[in-house]
Design an enzyme around this catalytic site. Structure first.
Site, PDB file in Angstrom:
ATOM      1  N   THR A 109       1.891  -0.584  -3.112  1.00 25.71           N
ATOM      2  CA  THR A 109       2.250   0.879  -2.534  1.00 25.71           C
ATOM      3  C   THR A 109       2.614   1.795  -3.790  1.00 25.71           C
ATOM      4  O   THR A 109       3.499   1.256  -4.610  1.00 25.71           O
ATOM      5  CB  THR A 109       3.202   0.784  -1.512  1.00 25.71           C
ATOM      6  OG1 THR A 109       3.593   2.356  -1.300  1.00 25.71           O
ATOM      7  CG2 THR A 109       4.445   0.078  -1.864  1.00 25.71           C
ATOM      8  N   SER A 151      12.659   2.457   0.864  1.00 31.18           N
ATOM      9  CA  SER A 151      12.899   1.971   2.119  1.00 31.18           C
ATOM     10  C   SER A 151      12.850   0.404   2.080  1.00 31.18           C
ATOM     11  O   SER A 151      12.595  -0.087   0.868  1.00 31.18           O
ATOM     12  CB  SER A 151      11.836   2.436   3.371  1.00 31.18           C
ATOM     13  OG  SER A 151      10.544   1.620   2.897  1.00 31.18           O
ATOM     14  N   TYR A 153      10.832  -1.569   3.507  1.00 32.88           N
ATOM     15  CA  TYR A 153       9.562  -1.909   3.349  1.00 32.88           C
ATOM     16  C   TYR A 153       9.161  -1.601   1.829  1.00 32.88           C
ATOM     17  O   TYR A 153       8.280  -2.909   1.157  1.00 32.88           O
ATOM     18  CB  TYR A 153       8.599  -1.064   4.264  1.00 32.88           C
ATOM     19  CG  TYR A 153       7.307  -0.998   3.851  1.00 32.88           C
ATOM     20  CD1 TYR A 153       6.180  -2.117   4.027  1.00 32.88           C
ATOM     21  CD2 TYR A 153       6.853   0.239   3.069  1.00 32.88           C
ATOM     22  CE1 TYR A 153       4.954  -1.969   3.138  1.00 32.88           C
ATOM     23  CE2 TYR A 153       5.563   0.153   2.445  1.00 32.88           C
ATOM     24  CZ  TYR A 153       4.738  -0.713   2.556  1.00 32.88           C
ATOM     25  OH  TYR A 153       3.527  -0.591   2.082  1.00 32.88           O
ATOM     26  N   HIS A 154       9.372  -0.495   1.262  1.00 28.42           N
ATOM     27  CA  HIS A 154       8.959  -0.381  -0.151  1.00 28.42           C
ATOM     28  C   HIS A 154       9.495  -1.384  -1.238  1.00 28.42           C
ATOM     29  O   HIS A 154       9.058  -1.916  -2.006  1.00 28.42           O
ATOM     30  CB  HIS A 154       9.255   0.941  -0.562  1.00 28.42           C
ATOM     31  CG  HIS A 154       8.193   2.078   0.229  1.00 28.42           C
ATOM     32  ND1 HIS A 154       8.614   2.827   1.187  1.00 28.42           N
ATOM     33  CD2 HIS A 154       7.016   2.339  -0.171  1.00 28.42           C
ATOM     34  CE1 HIS A 154       7.690   3.605   1.651  1.00 28.42           C
ATOM     35  NE2 HIS A 154       6.502   3.484   0.849  1.00 28.42           N
ATOM     36  N   LYS A 157       7.908  -4.498  -1.437  1.00 32.12           N
ATOM     37  CA  LYS A 157       6.477  -4.478  -2.511  1.00 32.12           C
ATOM     38  C   LYS A 157       6.999  -4.444  -3.997  1.00 32.12           C
ATOM     39  O   LYS A 157       6.454  -5.102  -4.650  1.00 32.12           O
ATOM     40  CB  LYS A 157       5.793  -3.185  -2.046  1.00 32.12           C
ATOM     41  CG  LYS A 157       5.316  -2.967  -0.798  1.00 32.12           C
ATOM     42  CD  LYS A 157       3.939  -4.048  -0.614  1.00 32.12           C
ATOM     43  CE  LYS A 157       3.508  -3.927   0.970  1.00 32.12           C
ATOM     44  NZ  LYS A 157       2.198  -4.209   1.071  1.00 32.12           N
TER      45      LYS A 157
HETATM   46  N1  USQ Z   1       6.426  12.688   7.419  1.00 41.63           N
HETATM   47  C1  USQ Z   1       6.577  13.961   8.174  1.00 41.63           C
HETATM   48  N2  USQ Z   1       6.295  14.002   9.476  1.00 41.63           N
HETATM   49  C2  USQ Z   1       5.967  12.843  10.060  1.00 41.63           C
HETATM   50  C3  USQ Z   1       5.717  11.665   9.716  1.00 41.63           C
HETATM   51  C4  USQ Z   1       6.098  11.741   8.148  1.00 41.63           C
HETATM   52  O1  USQ Z   1       7.264  15.203   7.481  1.00 41.63           O
HETATM   53  O2  USQ Z   1       5.631  13.059  11.532  1.00 41.63           O
HETATM   54  C5  USQ Z   1       6.924  12.651   5.918  1.00 41.63           C
HETATM   55  C6  USQ Z   1       7.903  11.485   5.793  1.00 41.63           C
HETATM   56  O3  USQ Z   1       9.182  11.864   5.841  1.00 41.63           O
HETATM   57  C7  USQ Z   1       7.474  11.155   4.457  1.00 41.63           C
HETATM   58  C8  USQ Z   1       5.937  11.749   4.067  1.00 41.63           C
HETATM   59  O4  USQ Z   1       5.843  12.426   5.377  1.00 41.63           O
HETATM   60  O5  USQ Z   1       7.739  12.133   3.481  1.00 41.63           O
HETATM   61  C9  USQ Z   1       5.226  10.325   4.287  1.00 41.63           C
HETATM   62  O6  USQ Z   1       5.477   9.400   5.557  1.00 41.63           O
HETATM   63  P1  USQ Z   1       4.496   8.411   5.813  1.00 41.63           P
HETATM   64  O7  USQ Z   1       4.928   7.758   7.124  1.00 41.63           O
HETATM   65  O8  USQ Z   1       3.057   9.011   6.137  1.00 41.63           O
HETATM   66  O9  USQ Z   1       4.076   7.393   4.601  1.00 41.63           O
HETATM   67  P2  USQ Z   1       5.412   6.150   4.362  1.00 41.63           P
HETATM   68  O10 USQ Z   1       6.412   6.113   5.380  1.00 41.63           O
HETATM   69  O11 USQ Z   1       5.762   6.512   2.884  1.00 41.63           O
HETATM   70  O12 USQ Z   1       4.396   5.053   4.176  1.00 41.63           O
HETATM   71  C10 USQ Z   1       3.204   4.663   4.277  1.00 41.63           C
HETATM   72  C11 USQ Z   1       2.775   3.447   5.058  1.00 41.63           C
HETATM   73  C12 USQ Z   1       3.008   2.306   3.870  1.00 41.63           C
HETATM   74  C13 USQ Z   1       2.417   2.858   2.526  1.00 41.63           C
HETATM   75  C14 USQ Z   1       2.735   4.065   1.931  1.00 41.63           C
HETATM   76  C15 USQ Z   1       2.095   4.419   0.834  1.00 41.63           C
HETATM   77  O13 USQ Z   1       3.670   3.011   6.035  1.00 41.63           O
HETATM   78  O14 USQ Z   1       2.353   1.195   4.410  1.00 41.63           O
HETATM   79  O15 USQ Z   1       2.587   1.664   1.521  1.00 41.63           O
HETATM   80  O16 USQ Z   1       2.441   5.061   3.235  1.00 41.63           O
HETATM   81  S1  USQ Z   1       3.361   5.545  -0.222  1.00 41.63           S
HETATM   82  O17 USQ Z   1       4.072   6.404   0.876  1.00 41.63           O
HETATM   83  O18 USQ Z   1       2.413   6.237  -0.924  1.00 41.63           O
HETATM   84  O19 USQ Z   1       4.214   4.706  -0.831  1.00 41.63           O
END
Ligand code: USQ
Length: 355
Positions: A109, A151, A153-154, A157
């Site tokens: 990730t 998190s 989860y992260h 990884k």
């Molecule tokens: N967010 C909002 N509103 C929402 C949902 C999320 O503002 O309704 C914000 C979160 O606070 C965060 C961002 O959007 O700042 C991204 O959240 P996300 O839920 O889309 O992504 P994240 O939790 O970071 O994790 C997801 C996947 C994970 C993958 C990761 C890639 O669950 O499997 O590894 O994206 S990354 O984030 O680039 O590491």
């Protein structure tokens, strides 16, 4: 199983795996077999299956994959660590034990780098060049970029990264680690061929990712749920491109004895509030700023190096190309399946985030 526990379903209807495999095998010359193994729990079955199959490559996606789910409770934190770390380690041990030279393609990730640590300096593909002062003068080294998970989860990884590096060094396991951004979109060229092959589209607070959530919220008339100011910048990739990236990775394995090859599997970066504005302009949806349930910077820069996949032939599906299709073919079509009570994110990164 997790969606059953959470009482929530994918917006798109998902057929049982046996049926999906039968459908695929009836329309394709590339026949697929299926065996269900808990790779974190059942090492012996994993080992004997690898021995029997003797794969050239193993694409390792067998991990709990949602950050909010991992933060939901002590039990989901423990499950995420037990499942993800043990699964990866079992796979590596089994390959070494069997003397199999299979190329391990691991789904990592972008979150291993954290957000904002290096300001506007571009995030490299896995390795950071550093200079060290020594008694004999300055030396240069490339090290794994410092891990800065946001998190549990992260965090798993980042632990995977160390295990992959160790087994590449000690046992010459060939590894590609895909540092993937947030996936959006639903269909690939393959799943499009029959409705019974459609992929998941998770929209709920624990399992759905931000862009899919906003698309579905816009379709059912729910205000777009921006956490905090929406100044968080994140990296994105369409699901079609993730599949292409795996194909490219499989065609370009590292040599035995090389350190893990790390690709940043992303195609564009956006701020959360800009995504909300884009979808609002497209659909007329309202935007709401909610208290952020996560511990994360309210605003961050994110510049990501991602040249390797482009050089190897990836042609990105950009938001401007894919967004309308997603609204029309998925969110609109399956909106009647949405459970409005599951939309708001309830997993808190810390108890005081409840305020
Ligand atoms: N967010 C909002 N509103 C929402 C949902 C999320 O503002 O309704 C914000 C979160 O606070 C965060 C961002 O959007 O700042 C991204 O959240 P996300 O839920 O889309 O992504 P994240 O939790 O970071 O994790 C997801 C996947 C994970 C993958 C990761 C890639 O669950 O499997 O590894 O994206 S990354 O984030 O680039 O590491």
């Amino acid at each position: 199983m997790i969606d059953v526990k959470l009482g929530v379903e994918s917006l798109t209807p998902i057929r049982p795996i046996e049926e999906r495999i039968d459908v695929w095998n009836s329309i394709s010359d590339n026949q697929v077999a299926f065996k269900s193994i808990d790779v974190a729990e059942d090492y012996d079955l994993l080992r004997s299956t690898l021995q029997e199959f003797a794969p050239d490559a193993v694409v390792h996606f067998a991990e709990q994959r949602a950050a909010p789910y991992s933060m939901k409770s002590p039990s989901t934190k423990r499950y995420t660590v037990d499942n993800n770390v043990r699964g990866t380690h079992n796979l590596l041990v089994a390959l070494v034990d069997l003397g199999l030279d299979a190329h391990v393609i691991h789904l990592g990730t972008m979150g291993v780098y954290g957000y904002g640590w290096s300001g506007s300096a571009p995030i490299p593909e896995g390795y950071l060049r550093v200079k060290l002062d020594t008694p004999d003068g300055e030396i240069e080294r490339e090290i794994l970029h410092p891990a800065n998970p946001g998190s549990v989860y992260h965090m798993t990884k980042t632990l995977d990264q160390l295990m992959l590096a160790y087994y590449a060094k000690n046992d010459a396991v060939r590894v590609t680690d895909l540092h993937q951004g947030i996936v959006w979109g639903t269909q690939t060229e393959q799943t499009r061929r029959d409705e019974r092959l459609i992929n998941r589209f998770d929209y709920d607070g624990d399992y759905g990712t931000v862009l899919n959530r906003f698309l579905m919220q816009a379709t059912i008339g729910h205000p777009l749920t921006v956490h905090g100011s929406g100044g968080q910048t994140r990296a994105f990739i369409h699901i079609r491109d993730t599949v292409r990236c795996i194909e490219i990775a499989a065609d370009n394995p590292p040599a035995p004895g090389e350190r893990p090859q790390i690709f940043n599997q992303v195609t564009e970066t956006h701020r959360v509030r800009d995504l909300a504005k884009l979808i609002s302009d497209l659909t007329g949806a309202e935007i709401t700023n909610l208290p952020n349930p996560r511990v994360e910077a309210d605003e961050n820069e994110l510049v990501v190096t991602h040249n390797q996949f482009l050089e190897l032939g990836l042609e990105p599906t950009t938001l401007s190309l894919g967004l309308l299709e997603e609204v029309r073919d998925i969110a609109d079509k399956y909106a009647h399946r949405a459970d409005q009570s599951k939309i708001i994110a309830r997993s808190l990164w810390r108890a005081d985030k409840a305020n």
